[in-house]
Design a protein around this motif. Sequence first.
Motif, mmCIF file in Angstrom:
data_model
loop_
_atom_site.group_PDB
_atom_site.id
_atom_site.type_symbol
_atom_site.label_atom_id
_atom_site.label_comp_id
_atom_site.label_asym_id
_atom_site.label_seq_id
_atom_site.Cartn_x
_atom_site.Cartn_y
_atom_site.Cartn_z
ATOM 1 N N THR A 55 0.897 -1.044 0.229
ATOM 2 C CA THR A 55 0.070 0.081 -0.030
ATOM 3 C C THR A 55 0.884 1.379 0.189
ATOM 4 O O THR A 55 0.746 2.309 -0.665
ATOM 5 N N LEU A 56 2.087 1.252 0.854
ATOM 6 C CA LEU A 56 2.783 2.542 1.065
ATOM 7 C C LEU A 56 3.531 2.891 -0.543
ATOM 8 O O LEU A 56 3.577 3.790 -0.955
ATOM 9 N N VAL A 57 4.252 1.853 -0.980
ATOM 10 C CA VAL A 57 4.972 2.118 -2.109
ATOM 11 C C VAL A 57 4.245 2.347 -3.311
ATOM 12 O O VAL A 57 4.889 3.441 -3.827
ATOM 13 N N PRO A 58 3.107 1.942 -3.719
ATOM 14 C CA PRO A 58 2.478 2.663 -4.946
ATOM 15 C C PRO A 58 1.939 4.062 -4.555
ATOM 16 O O PRO A 58 1.831 4.729 -5.320
ATOM 17 N N THR A 88 3.420 16.154 1.241
ATOM 18 C CA THR A 88 4.191 15.651 2.465
ATOM 19 C C THR A 88 3.415 14.956 3.434
ATOM 20 O O THR A 88 3.529 13.880 4.044
ATOM 21 N N ALA A 89 2.375 15.654 3.956
ATOM 22 C CA ALA A 89 1.510 15.443 4.975
ATOM 23 C C ALA A 89 0.767 13.846 4.663
ATOM 24 O O ALA A 89 0.524 13.032 5.369
ATOM 25 N N LEU A 90 0.403 13.908 3.283
ATOM 26 C CA LEU A 90 -0.433 12.617 3.207
ATOM 27 C C LEU A 90 0.641 11.409 2.892
ATOM 28 O O LEU A 90 0.342 10.386 3.402
ATOM 29 N N LEU A 91 2.007 11.884 2.647
ATOM 30 C CA LEU A 91 2.917 10.772 2.366
ATOM 31 C C LEU A 91 3.147 10.302 3.824
ATOM 32 O O LEU A 91 3.351 8.996 4.028
ATOM 33 N N ILE A 92 3.336 11.119 4.651
ATOM 34 C CA ILE A 92 3.782 10.898 6.262
ATOM 35 C C ILE A 92 2.637 10.074 6.739
ATOM 36 O O ILE A 92 2.726 9.059 7.444
ATOM 37 N N LEU A 93 1.470 10.433 6.483
ATOM 38 C CA LEU A 93 0.080 9.667 7.052
ATOM 39 C C LEU A 93 0.137 8.212 6.590
ATOM 40 O O LEU A 93 0.165 7.268 7.165
ATOM 41 N N ALA A 95 2.807 6.421 5.250
ATOM 42 C CA ALA A 95 3.880 5.962 6.108
ATOM 43 C C ALA A 95 3.586 5.366 7.491
ATOM 44 O O ALA A 95 4.131 4.325 8.112
ATOM 45 N N THR A 96 3.002 6.344 8.290
ATOM 46 C CA THR A 96 2.650 5.850 9.612
ATOM 47 C C THR A 96 1.701 4.799 9.679
ATOM 48 O O THR A 96 1.782 3.942 10.473
ATOM 49 N N LEU A 97 0.601 4.834 8.720
ATOM 50 C CA LEU A 97 -0.426 3.606 8.738
ATOM 51 C C LEU A 97 0.321 2.340 8.266
ATOM 52 O O LEU A 97 0.236 1.260 8.838
ATOM 53 N N THR A 98 1.339 2.607 7.332
ATOM 54 C CA THR A 98 2.023 1.388 7.048
ATOM 55 C C THR A 98 2.943 0.994 8.135
ATOM 56 O O THR A 98 3.100 -0.122 8.578
ATOM 57 N N ALA A 99 3.796 1.814 8.721
ATOM 58 C CA ALA A 99 4.825 1.484 9.906
ATOM 59 C C ALA A 99 3.857 0.778 11.186
ATOM 60 O O ALA A 99 4.374 0.015 11.630
ATOM 61 N N ALA A 100 2.571 1.396 11.294
ATOM 62 C CA ALA A 100 1.796 0.605 12.481
ATOM 63 C C ALA A 100 1.455 -0.527 12.014
ATOM 64 O O ALA A 100 1.552 -1.604 12.747
ATOM 65 N N MET A 135 2.448 9.099 17.282
ATOM 66 C CA MET A 135 3.801 9.712 16.695
ATOM 67 C C MET A 135 3.806 10.196 15.368
ATOM 68 O O MET A 135 4.088 11.316 15.098
ATOM 69 N N GLY A 136 3.039 9.307 14.524
ATOM 70 C CA GLY A 136 2.837 9.682 13.166
ATOM 71 C C GLY A 136 1.942 11.072 12.877
ATOM 72 O O GLY A 136 1.989 11.849 12.231
ATOM 73 N N PHE A 137 0.739 10.834 14.040
ATOM 74 C CA PHE A 137 -0.306 12.169 14.126
ATOM 75 C C PHE A 137 0.469 13.635 14.412
ATOM 76 O O PHE A 137 0.351 14.294 13.665
ATOM 77 N N LEU A 138 1.520 13.404 15.371
ATOM 78 C CA LEU A 138 2.370 14.430 15.761
ATOM 79 C C LEU A 138 3.095 14.858 14.689
ATOM 80 O O LEU A 138 3.201 16.213 14.326
ATOM 81 N N VAL A 139 3.771 14.274 13.867
ATOM 82 C CA VAL A 139 4.584 14.372 12.887
ATOM 83 C C VAL A 139 3.769 15.333 11.734
ATOM 84 O O VAL A 139 4.159 16.174 11.060
ATOM 85 N N VAL A 140 2.681 14.679 11.481
ATOM 86 C CA VAL A 140 1.823 15.340 10.307
ATOM 87 C C VAL A 140 1.475 16.652 10.864
ATOM 88 O O VAL A 140 1.271 17.775 10.032
ATOM 89 N N LEU A 141 0.909 16.948 12.157
ATOM 90 C CA LEU A 141 0.752 18.263 12.409
ATOM 91 C C LEU A 141 1.890 19.158 12.660
ATOM 92 O O LEU A 141 1.670 20.360 12.110
#
Length: 363
Positions: A55-58, A88-93, A95-100, A135-141
């Motif tokens: 999901t993350l790579v595409p 960038t925020a969408l990509l971080i989001l 990446a956060t879901l993928t990392a979780a 942690m991902g939510f804080l990075v997005v903010l």
Amino acid sequence: MTRALTLHDWMVAGIAVVAGIAAGLLLRALLRWLGERASRTRWSGDDVIVDALRTLVPCAAITAGLAAAAGALPLTPRTGRNVTMTLTALLILAATLTAARIVTGLVRSVAQSRSGVAGSATIFVNITRVVVLAMGFLVVLQTLGISIAPLLTALGVGGLAVALALQDTLANLFAGVHILAAKTVQPGDYIQLSSGEEGYVVDINWRNTVVRSLSNNLVIIPNAQLASTNMTNFSRPEQELSITVQVGVSYDSDLEQVERVTAEVVDEVMKEITGAVPDHEAAIRFHTFGDSRISFTVILGVGEFSDQYRIKHEFIKRLHQRYRAEGIRVPAPARTVTVQQGELPPPLGIPHQRDISMPPRVH
């Protein structure tokens, strides 16, 4: 914008978007192929990683195409900055879901491999998921330009009130973490509480421990109660255990023959019955001269707790059959009553008659 949009700008932007989408599809196909290869390995962690990256790579490839398209268009600095920030925020989001997904999948895989059962200790899985997402939510903010310092301060102040309001919940949470960290109980263990509840531990979550009894019913035990009660874990330090069967033979039996025949039956049961311990050495111990029998204990080896019923069942059947064939008698309880001859007691309710001499009356 600094200048008017031209057809060339739209073509470059469209090519960038199409290239990003095509790269995403190709990478997804590649990851599908890698997933098929990963499913053939013994380690389940590579399946979790490849499935999450699918999901993350595409998404990252498409985001890169959109960023390239935005860079090709003559946008104003403010618009370009907003577009870049949003992508960038969408990509971080993502990446956060993928990392979780990856981290929780690996934690679940480790829990399953250690417990050896399908169920897992979901308390660690849930805690890990919450930490990664927070942690991902804080990075997005922070990426969107929102200061997280006031938010952290508010959470610190409000955390005290929440802790006071959720004392029981937090007590169960930390009790569950302590139980798993101390390894006193793991999913798959057979436990028995001093209050009588017993069964296989199915799961340990953030609030309670789920136990499946032998009758296939679920018993829900709060973690704080489990941590503070007396408990017997029949699966630790090892799953194999010994059980005892009480037997008695008549006084006229040859005890050497009884011991030999019983040991042969024990060896037969240990080797032929599923769930027994094949290399268990037969142990017979005489211990009591009873009213009508000589009693002894037979010690059997069992692979795990629930196998003991089947082992006892087969052992008693085969021992009874073998004793009958060998002429060894298992006496029924008997009691000999001896009555001594003498004066019979009076009938119930009628006291003994006694001669009562009255003293002479003095005038």
